[in-house]
Motif scaffolding. Structure first.
Motif, short mmCIF file in Angstrom:
data_model
loop_
_atom_site.label_atom_id
_atom_site.label_comp_id
_atom_site.label_asym_id
_atom_site.label_seq_id
_atom_site.Cartn_x
_atom_site.Cartn_y
_atom_site.Cartn_z
N ILE A 115 -18.61 6.30 -10.39
CA ILE A 115 -19.19 6.16 -9.06
C ILE A 115 -18.39 7.00 -8.08
CG2 ILE A 115 -20.08 3.83 -9.50
CD1 ILE A 115 -17.66 2.80 -7.79
N ALA A 116 -18.91 7.13 -6.88
CA ALA A 116 -18.20 7.88 -5.84
C ALA A 116 -16.97 7.12 -5.38
CB ALA A 116 -19.13 8.14 -4.67
N ASN A 117 -15.96 7.86 -4.98
CA ASN A 117 -14.75 7.31 -4.37
C ASN A 117 -14.22 8.38 -3.43
OD1 ASN A 117 -12.22 5.27 -4.64
ND2 ASN A 117 -11.49 7.36 -4.50
N VAL A 118 -14.23 8.09 -2.15
CA VAL A 118 -13.76 9.06 -1.16
C VAL A 118 -12.56 8.46 -0.44
CG1 VAL A 118 -14.35 10.39 0.90
CG2 VAL A 118 -16.08 10.01 -0.86
N GLY A 119 -11.37 8.96 -0.77
CA GLY A 119 -10.17 8.53 -0.10
C GLY A 119 -10.11 9.08 1.32
N VAL A 120 -9.06 8.67 2.06
CA VAL A 120 -8.95 9.14 3.44
C VAL A 120 -7.52 9.53 3.79
CG1 VAL A 120 -10.94 7.99 4.43
CG2 VAL A 120 -8.81 6.73 4.22
N LEU A 121 -7.43 10.60 4.56
CA LEU A 121 -6.19 11.02 5.20
C LEU A 121 -6.30 10.67 6.67
CD1 LEU A 121 -6.23 14.45 3.44
CD2 LEU A 121 -4.27 12.91 3.25
N LEU A 122 -5.34 9.92 7.20
CA LEU A 122 -5.29 9.61 8.61
C LEU A 122 -4.17 10.43 9.23
CD1 LEU A 122 -5.71 5.72 8.64
CD2 LEU A 122 -7.46 7.50 8.51
N GLN A 123 -4.51 11.23 10.24
CA GLN A 123 -3.55 12.16 10.83
C GLN A 123 -3.36 11.82 12.30
OE1 GLN A 123 -5.94 15.56 9.66
NE2 GLN A 123 -4.48 16.08 8.04
N ALA A 124 -2.12 11.45 12.67
CA ALA A 124 -1.80 11.08 14.04
C ALA A 124 -0.30 11.07 14.22
CB ALA A 124 -2.37 9.71 14.39
N GLU A 125 0.15 11.33 15.45
CA GLU A 125 1.57 11.24 15.79
C GLU A 125 2.46 12.08 14.89
OE1 GLU A 125 2.54 7.07 15.85
OE2 GLU A 125 1.24 6.66 17.58
N GLY A 126 1.94 13.22 14.43
CA GLY A 126 2.72 14.10 13.58
C GLY A 126 2.88 13.62 12.16
N THR A 128 0.79 12.16 8.42
CA THR A 128 -0.43 12.07 7.63
C THR A 128 -0.26 10.97 6.59
OG1 THR A 128 -0.97 14.41 7.88
CG2 THR A 128 -1.99 13.26 6.03
N LEU A 129 -1.16 9.98 6.65
CA LEU A 129 -1.18 8.89 5.67
C LEU A 129 -2.37 9.08 4.74
CD1 LEU A 129 -0.62 5.13 6.15
CD2 LEU A 129 -2.80 5.87 5.17
N PHE A 130 -2.15 8.88 3.45
CA PHE A 130 -3.20 9.04 2.46
C PHE A 130 -3.46 7.72 1.75
CE2 PHE A 130 -4.42 10.94 -1.92
CZ PHE A 130 -5.77 10.92 -1.60
N GLY A 142 0.95 17.92 2.10
CA GLY A 142 1.33 17.51 3.44
C GLY A 142 1.22 16.04 3.73
N VAL A 143 1.24 15.20 2.70
CA VAL A 143 1.16 13.75 2.91
C VAL A 143 2.55 13.21 3.22
CG1 VAL A 143 0.67 11.53 1.82
CG2 VAL A 143 -0.86 13.47 1.45
N ASP A 144 2.67 12.51 4.35
CA ASP A 144 3.94 11.89 4.71
C ASP A 144 4.06 10.46 4.19
OD1 ASP A 144 4.97 14.01 6.61
OD2 ASP A 144 3.04 13.55 7.54
N VAL A 145 2.93 9.73 4.22
CA VAL A 145 2.92 8.32 3.83
C VAL A 145 1.81 8.11 2.82
CG1 VAL A 145 2.82 5.95 4.62
CG2 VAL A 145 3.69 7.73 6.15
N PRO A 169 5.12 12.25 -1.23
CA PRO A 169 5.24 11.85 0.17
C PRO A 169 6.70 11.59 0.54
CG PRO A 169 4.69 9.94 -1.13
CD PRO A 169 4.72 11.12 -2.09
N THR A 170 6.95 11.47 1.83
CA THR A 170 8.27 11.04 2.28
C THR A 170 8.43 9.54 2.09
OG1 THR A 170 8.31 12.81 3.93
CG2 THR A 170 9.85 10.98 4.24
N THR A 171 7.33 8.81 2.35
CA THR A 171 7.33 7.35 2.29
C THR A 171 6.13 6.88 1.48
OG1 THR A 171 8.33 7.23 4.50
CG2 THR A 171 7.22 5.23 3.70
N ALA A 172 6.30 5.81 0.72
CA ALA A 172 5.18 5.23 -0.03
C ALA A 172 5.31 3.72 -0.03
CB ALA A 172 5.15 5.75 -1.46
#
Length: 215
Positions: A115-126, A128-130, A142-145, A169-172
């Motif tokens: 099935i479909a699965n579309v993850g998301v990158l949230l970019q704010a305050e310098g 990027t969370l994946f 370029g994923v930070d979190v 990432p830097t953080t997980a």
């Protein structure tokens, strides 16, 4: 950027004055369905542990101004005002950008259709969370979190560690871990900590939060 877990794969991200909720499913804590003032609700795919069809309508009603985003097949099933997005699509919430990443759910069994699965990158305050949903197939740069799926019928620990290493990432922090008993949890987490190559690992519990700032 403040990150709050609400059980299993449900994550609330607050940054730049925006509030985005990802994957409010049946394994999520009850509190997630009482959230208000959300700017977006994102569903990565249609499985019940990521989308509680009985309780999400109430959540949507309590957040009438929220953007509602999902993979195309789930958005079509849910109907308006849900909107489908695909890999590379961006939704600018004003200070926080939601970018779709990935397309297909990981294989559970060869006999079960994908099935479909579309993850998301949230970019704010310098930062990027994946949040990848249920897939290790997409490892953006370029994923930070990273919200790291820790245990699932479709995963094994070597794949988890490889995915963490590829994203780098830097953080997980862990998600998708209600499938792991508390007795066995440390086994999974120790492999991730010892072999994933990421120093800043935060073992958030099911209703805990953390804050991340740019390095």
């Amino acid at each position: 950027m403040q990150i709050t877990r609400f059980g299993h794969a449900a994550v609330l991200v607050e940054a730049s004055g925006r509030r985005v909720l990802i994957d409010p499913g049946t394994f999520s804590s009850d509190a997630v369905f009482g959230l208000t003032d959300l700017d977006a609700v994102v569903v990565t795919h249609q499985h019940p542990d990521h989308l509680d069809r009985e309780r999400v309508p109430g959540l949507v009603a309590a957040n009438p101004g929220a953007a509602l985003l999902a993979d195309p097949s789930t958005a079509e099933e849910l109907g308006a005002p849900w909107r489908g997005h695909v890999d590379g699509d961006e939704t600018d919430l004003g200070g926080l950008v939601v970018r779709a990443a990935g397309a297909v759910h990981a294989e559970i069994l060869p006999s079960i259709p994908l099935i479909a699965n579309v993850g998301v990158l949230l970019q704010a305050e310098g930062l990027t969370l994946f949040h990848p949903g249920d897939s290790y197939g997409t490892a953006p740069d370029g994923v930070d979190v990273l919200a790291l799926p820790l245990g699932a019928p479709w995963a094994k620990v070597s794949e988890t560690v490889d995915f963490l290493s590829r994203v780098a990432p830097t953080t997980a922090f862990p998600i998708h871990d209600c499938t792991i008993s508390e007795l066995a949890y440390g086994t999974y987490w120790t492999h991730v900590a010892n072999h994933g190559g990421v120093d800043d690992l935060r073992r958030l519990g099911q209703t805990e939060h953390t804050e991340v700032a740019p390095a």
